[in-house]
Design a protein around this motif. Structure first.
Motif: not given
Length: 257
Positions: A113-114, A123-124, A181-184, A244-247
């Motif tokens: 989530k950005l 970044a990833f 892309v900016m949402e959720g 935020m990063v879920d996985y």
């Protein structure tokens, strides 16, 4: 805690060592091959798993500072990289798998989530020490930016850098447009093959390239947030802000059963 479900979604099938949820929309595997989960972090628990990740050292980084204080887990299965003011210092952070998971080829994906504010970008990405070598294109090392997000709109940056960052530096990039892309939550993936890179957002291909000749070396992953004018003026940001990063998951292509 995430529950276990079969990894089957919308016609995309994966054979894995262990099923994970939410399931990934994996690319179409070549004939006779399937995907096997070989590394993952679901960010469960209260503390970062330091058997998988290392904090980048505290210190000056581009237009701000990196600090371990910006890295946390929220207890609901998410990594949080917070951008905040530490006194008069705009601060964020970075974690890496260097020395703990270094890999070549396969499918790499993160569900994130950005952030919402200007002046910094999430970044990833993947890199390794071979990026600094000159003479064999990107085959001995390439910075692979699966996702960079300096703009607060529908654009997503994919990019490569090789042959160092000095006079011999080479790069190639592409701006994908991903409405909403900016949402959720969204997934950002890379299928790294020996002869090609293929990028995905939410399971849909956005770009493919063989820039630099395609890296053949093992490299490590990074999750980062950085501060700098590329993303706007950090003084205009309402902080704190959060990436935020879920996985993060990595799949290998293996012979199908």
């Amino acid at each position: 805690m995430k529950t276990l479900l079969p990894l089957l979604l919308l016609g995309f099938v994966a054979v894995t060592a262990r099923a994970v949820e939410p399931a990934d929309r994996l690319p179409q595997a070549p004939e006779g091959k399937s995907f096997k989960l070989v590394w993952n972090d679901e960010f469960d628990g209260e503390k970062l798993d330091e058997s998988k990740w290392t904090y980048r050292p505290d210190g000056k980084r581009k237009g701000g500072w990196w600090s371990k204080k910006s890295i946390s887990l929220d207890g609901d299965g998410h990594l949080v990289i917070t951008t905040f003011m530490d006194g008069d210092k705009p601060t964020d952070g970075c974690i890496i798998t260097q020395g703990k998971f270094e890999h070549a080829f396969g499918y790499y994906v993160a569900r994130v989530k950005l952030h919402k504010q200007p002046g910094h970008w999430s970044a990833f990405w993947i890199t390794g020490p071979g990026v600094g070598k000159v003479g064999d294109g990107g085959r001995d090392g390439t910075e692979i930016d699966i996702m960079e997000k300096p703009w607060l709109d529908d654009r997503v940056q994919h990019a490569f850098h090789w042959d160092g960052y000095g006079e011999h530096h080479k790069h190639e990039g592409f701006k994908a447009t991903v409405p909403g892309v900016m949402e959720g939550w969204h997934t950002f993936g890379l299928l790294w093959l020996p002869d090609e890179y293929v990028f995905y957002v939410d399971g849909k291909e956005t770009w493919r390239s063989n820039a630099g000749g395609v890296c053949q070396a093992r490299q490590y992953m990074l999750l980062s947030d950085e501060i700098g004018p590329w993303a706007g003026d950090i003084k205009k940001a309402k902080l704190p802000d959060h990436f935020m990063v879920d996985y993060v998951r990595v799949y290998d292509l293996v012979d199908a059963e």
